[in-house]
Design an enzyme around this catalytic site. Sequence first.
Site, PDB file in Angstrom:
ATOM      1  CG  HIS A 196      12.924 -34.850 -21.022  1.00 16.35           C
ATOM      2  ND1 HIS A 196      13.356 -36.143 -21.203  1.00 16.35           N
ATOM      3  CD2 HIS A 196      13.967 -34.068 -21.392  1.00 16.35           C
ATOM      4  CE1 HIS A 196      14.600 -36.145 -21.639  1.00 16.35           C
ATOM      5  NE2 HIS A 196      14.989 -34.891 -21.765  1.00 16.35           N
ATOM      6  CD  GLU A 213       5.131  -8.432 -14.331  1.00 16.54           C
ATOM      7  OE1 GLU A 213       6.256  -8.143 -14.754  1.00 16.54           O
ATOM      8  OE2 GLU A 213       4.816  -8.346 -13.140  1.00 16.54           O
ATOM      9  NE  ARG A 217       4.313   1.806  -1.465  1.00 17.12           N
ATOM     10  CZ  ARG A 217       5.535   1.381  -1.157  1.00 17.12           C
ATOM     11  NH1 ARG A 217       6.559   1.785  -1.879  1.00 17.12           N
ATOM     12  NH2 ARG A 217       5.738   0.586  -0.140  1.00 17.12           N
ATOM     13  CD  GLU A 263      11.920 -10.157 -16.283  1.00 17.83           C
ATOM     14  OE1 GLU A 263      11.661 -10.968 -15.386  1.00 17.83           O
ATOM     15  OE2 GLU A 263      11.509  -8.982 -16.280  1.00 17.83           O
ATOM     16  CE  LYS A 286       8.213  -7.618 -16.923  1.00 11.84           C
ATOM     17  NZ  LYS A 286       9.103  -7.812 -15.861  1.00 11.84           N
ATOM     18  CB  CYS A 306      -0.870   0.018   1.246  1.00 12.47           C
ATOM     19  SG  CYS A 306      -1.872  -1.454   1.426  1.00 12.47           S
ATOM     20  CE  LYS A 346       8.316  -1.161  -9.792  1.00 12.99           C
ATOM     21  NZ  LYS A 346       8.652  -1.922 -11.019  1.00 12.99           N
ATOM     22  CG  ASN A 406       2.726  -0.371   3.266  1.00 13.56           C
ATOM     23  OD1 ASN A 406       2.207  -1.399   2.825  1.00 13.56           O
ATOM     24  ND2 ASN A 406       3.967  -0.018   2.974  1.00 13.56           N
ATOM     25  N   GLY A 407       1.269  -2.588   5.492  1.00 13.85           N
ATOM     26  CA  GLY A 407       1.901  -3.730   6.152  1.00 13.85           C
ATOM     27  C   GLY A 407       0.834  -4.694   6.643  1.00 13.85           C
ATOM     28  CD1 TRP A 439      -2.079  -5.073  -4.706  1.00 16.31           C
ATOM     29  CD2 TRP A 439      -1.599  -6.260  -2.873  1.00 16.31           C
ATOM     30  NE1 TRP A 439      -1.862  -6.366  -5.090  1.00 16.31           N
ATOM     31  CE2 TRP A 439      -1.567  -7.115  -3.996  1.00 16.31           C
ATOM     32  CE3 TRP A 439      -1.336  -6.795  -1.613  1.00 16.31           C
ATOM     33  CZ2 TRP A 439      -1.270  -8.471  -3.891  1.00 16.31           C
ATOM     34  CZ3 TRP A 439      -1.047  -8.162  -1.509  1.00 16.31           C
ATOM     35  CH2 TRP A 439      -1.011  -8.983  -2.648  1.00 16.31           C
TER      36      TRP A 439
END
Length: 608
Positions: free
Chosen positions: A504, A488, A27, A481, A485, A2, A603, A101-102, A75
Amino acid sequence: MCGIVGFTGAQQAAPLLLEGLKKLEYRGYDSAGVAVLGDGTIRVEKVSGKVQKLCEKTLDGAAVPGTAGIGHTRWATHGAPTDNNAHPHLSNDGRWAVVHNGIIENYAALREELIAKGFPFHSETDTEVIVHLLEYYDSGDMKTTVMKTVARLEGSYALGVLCADRPGTLFAVREASPLILGVGVGENYFASDVTALVSYTKNAVYLDDGEFAELTPEGITVYDCSGRRMEKAISRITWDVEAAEKGGYEHFMLKEIMEQPRALKAAVEPRVRDGEIVLDGVELTAEQLKGIRRVVITACGSAYHAGCVGRYIMEELCRIPVEAEVASELRYRNPLIGEDTLVIVISQSGETADTIAALKECKERGARTLAVVNVVGSTVAKLADDVLYTWAGPEIAVATTKGYTTQVAVLSLLSVYMARKLERIDDDRYRELVSGIRSLPERCQRSIDLNTHVAYLAKRYHNNSSLFFIGRNLDYAACLEASLKLKEISYIHSEAYAAGELKHGTIALIEEGRLVVALCCYEALFDKLASNIKEVKARGAKVMAVVQEGNRRIFAEADDVLFAPVVDPLLIAITEIVPLQLFAYYVAKENGCDIDKPKNLAKSVTVE
Ligand code: AGP
């Protein structure tokens, strides 16, 4: 996860809080709110949804008058993103408001206790216990009340507190969540990060865990956890306002992709002097390095992927075992880490909870720790023995781009530096690699310039529901990566696969029209990749290859081609990721996705 912000001064608080929240929205963006103190009353406005909705509801802040206030962009962790669960939370007597935040880990017990004491609850959040504790412990002295409340909390928190009885006063508390104070003239601020502060002040005070601060328009007083006044240094913020704005680009992600040549220059250039790598912030001596038996690289998400690239480069050059492991696994598996281990932690934000926990765990086991980190003064930077900043500048898009490439560049520098100190590299190879790393900014620009057709390819392939990225060696590390990308920001399923592993099992999923992206820049293994391409094409796949410029053999194999300029084989991950970042961006754009704020993500993941 947040973002929190606070302002006290002579100006109207709400418009400034809203501006700050817009900067912090990356965030978390489930819901947003402000609490402003005017005429002895705290007024709270909050909405589920983005900050823009809050701006509309409050007439850009005009509807919430007052000169001191706190704000929050969320968030969700505890409770759905509803109006009720949005912050700020207000006490039942209306005298206290809090943003957080937390995570409050003991909230369930506290909630039960407070309900038994007669405090009704109005949300499903862990945060709400804090305002009720403030009301419960209210002694008429704001500092004492805040301290008594904080003493009851377990977990991670950055808090902003407003009290109706103390006009113009804010309290800000930090415990394992980022919080920075902004020092102004006749006004003061706090925020989760500097992007919300740079428009107003360049002077910042970085709080450490356990510290808290009292802010009034006239000044800031910082206290340690026992309430003793402390002297804290004022640091100069080096990021500028433009760096945290879109600058004409449609999205931050595109701006940040385009900024990569400049970011790489900032990461590399100051560290090469007269042909020698000079690593400021690394105090490891050659003797200490020679005592290192093993290197463990740990991080999360893209930073972990940068670590996977670093692993190939470092082991190849230094000839010592190098492992890369996600921090959320390393922290819980009793790893064999001791004084002869060098642990490298990588983090753009420097605030990722799992990365911090893994770093602490490794320190406790006696390892030497080195951080590759972007945000100055962040928790990871503070905890590690040695720090290499990536100097990428603020990264706002949730999907990292310049954060990742600068991490890989710094790991490349570190690997060559270590190989030199360990005497495992000869002068010619050393010079070759140093010059290769120095060319990265220009090579990265070439990667952008060579792939103007990527938007067209995104149009062709954006309807694929699932695809594969394949490669070998460093191409494979870059696949990890590239795949993340795409996933997401476009929500299209993809998998990164070591090309030799397809047969395999996974090859069963290759069917008519499935897109396979083949990363073929590691020229020494090109023939092997060409065989893997044949295998998937024989089963109906479409192949889009990424090759080094000048590779003509690919035209006989692939349906479409993206290009990376020629670089040293150990540096290909940086140049070949660029067209794939652009591919992910344009696919997401074709599909109408919210590119800078992809669903369900944030983020900075400051919770476990
Ligand atoms: C990358 O695009 C992601 N948003 C995510 O995987 C990120 O890299 C990860 O959460 C680690 O973040 P950090 O670098 O700030 O520690």
